[in-house]
Design an enzyme around this catalytic site. Structure first.
Site, mmCIF file in Angstrom:
data_model
loop_
_atom_site.group_PDB
_atom_site.id
_atom_site.type_symbol
_atom_site.label_atom_id
_atom_site.label_comp_id
_atom_site.label_asym_id
_atom_site.label_seq_id
_atom_site.Cartn_x
_atom_site.Cartn_y
_atom_site.Cartn_z
ATOM 1 C CB CYS A 11 -89.880 51.267 -63.134
ATOM 2 S SG CYS A 11 -91.297 52.404 -63.189
ATOM 3 C CG ASN A 40 -86.857 48.765 -68.752
ATOM 4 O OD1 ASN A 40 -85.810 49.288 -68.401
ATOM 5 N ND2 ASN A 40 -88.040 49.333 -68.553
ATOM 6 C CG ASN A 74 -89.055 56.807 -67.099
ATOM 7 O OD1 ASN A 74 -88.982 57.683 -67.955
ATOM 8 N ND2 ASN A 74 -87.982 56.185 -66.639
#
Length: 302
Positions: A169, A107, A194
Site C-alpha cells: 500500500c 502489516n 486498501n
C-alpha cells in the site's frame, strides 16, 4: 528458455466487519481457481486480505483488536487456500495482519510458491495515518497505532523464474522503497492496497486518488525495470469507499491489464520477465548511469 509467467491481480470487493475468515477464504479460493483457469500461475491478493480494514476504528479493548490478527500462517482458517494452491500448482501473494509470539504487530504480506511453501515475507515499512484517537474524522486511519514499522527491510527472492519482491500500500508512494527493490534486481513486484477515495486531511486531492495510484505504480515499474501486480480491496466497505483499478504494469510503465469493477474480480496478463532487460540494460542501467555519491541527502533525516 522463456521466462514468461501468467500473473493475476485478484481484486477483492468489500469485507464486512463481521465476515468470518472462513467465508473470506472461500472467496479467495474462488478467485484463485478462476485465475488458474485463465492460465495464471501467480495470483496476487490485496493487503489485509482476510478482514475488513480494521485501522479505521479505535479499539480500546486489546482482545477486540487481536481478533483481526493472525498468529500463525497457515492457520486452520487459511489452510484451505494453501491446499488448493498446492493442488493447482499456483503461487500466490497474501496480505494479512500478523501478531508474533512476542506480541508484536505488523502489516505483513507473504509469497507462497506453487508447492504451498512460504518463500518470502515482507512487513510494511511506510505506515500512514496517525496514532491518537481523532473522533472528528469520518473514519480513522490508525496504522501507526496498531502496527510497528516493518523490520525485514525490502527482501527479494528467486521464484517463478525471476526475482520477486513485495511492497504494501503506502510503500508504493515512496521512491526509496522501489529503488531498494530495483537495486536487488527485482523483476516482479507485488503490491496490495486498501486506499480510501476520501482523504480527510487533504480532501481537495480526493479526485486524484486513482491517478496517484497508477502514477506511482507506473513510475516504480519504469524506473526500476520491473513488472508490477497491484491489487486492491475496494468498494464501499463499512461505509468507506475504497478505490479499485487493480492493475498489471509492464517494465515500460504501461498498464497491460486492469480490473473494471469494485468487486471480486480477476485481471490477467502474461509477464515476460526478460522484458525487464529493456529498461535495466538501457534507460536505467544502474551500473552505468547512477551517481550514488550525489545522493547523500536522501539518507539523512529531513
Amino acid at each position: 528458455m522463456s521466462r514468461s509467467v501468467i500473473v493475476a491481480a485478484a481484486q477483492l470487493g468489500p469485507i464486512a466487519r463481521n465476515e468470518s475468515r472462513e467465508r473470506v477464504v472461500r472467496r479467495l479460493v474462488a478467485l484463485l481457481r478462476e485465475a488458474h483457469g485463465r492460465g495464471a500461475r501467480l495470483v496476487v491478493f490485496p493487503e489485509l486480505a482476510l478482514t475488513t480494514f480494521f485501522p479505521r476504528w479505535w479499539f480500546a479493548d486489546p482482545a477486540e483488536l487481536d481478533a483481526f490478527f493472525e498468529t500463525e500462517m497457515p492457520s486452520p482458517a487459511t489452510r484451505p487456500l494453501f491446499e488448493v494452491a498446492a493442488e493447482l500448482g499456483c503461487a500466490f501473494h497474501l496480505g494479512y495482519a500478523e501478531r508474533t509470539p512476542e506480541g508484536r504487530r505488523f502489516n505483513t504480506a507473504i509469497l507462497v510458491d506453487p508447492s504451498g511453501r512460504i518463500v518470502l515475507k515482507y512487513r510494511k515499512v511506510h505506515l500512514p495515518g496517525h496514532r491518537e484517537h481523532e473522533p472528528r474524522r469520518p473514519f480513522q486511519h490508525l496504522e501507526k497505532r496498531y502496527f510497528e514499522p516493518g523490520d525485514l527491510g525490502f527482501p527479494t527472492v528467486e521464484a517463478m523464474g525471476g526475482r520477486m519482491g513485495i511492497l504494501i500500500c503506502n510503500d508504493r508512494r515512496w521512491p526509496e522503497a522501489w529503488r531498494v527493490l530495483g537495486l536487488a534486481g527485482v523483476e516482479l513486484a507485488m503490491v496490495g492496497y486498501n486506499t480510501p477515495q476520501h482523504y480527510p486531511p487533504v480532501p481537495q486531492q480526493d479526485h486524484l486518488q486513482h491517478f496517484h495510484n497508477h502514477l506511482v505504480l507506473q513510475a516504480g515499474a519504469y524506473q526500476n525495470g520491473t513488472w508490477v501486480v497491484a491489487t486492491a480491496k475496494c468498494g464501499v466497505e463499512e461505509g468507506c469507499l475504497l478505490i479499485g483499478q487493480s492493475c498489471i504494469v509492464a517494465p515500460t510503465g504501461e498498464i497491460v491489464a486492469m480490473c473494471g469493477t469494485l468487486d471480486d474480480e480477476v485481471a490477467v496478463a502474461r509477464a515476460d520477465l526478460d522484458r525487464c532487460r529493456e529498461i535495466k540494460e538501457h534507460i536505467f542501467n544502474f551500473a552505468l548511469h547512477r551517481r550514488p555519491e550525489c545522493y547523500g541527502p536522501i539518507c539523512t533525516k529531513g
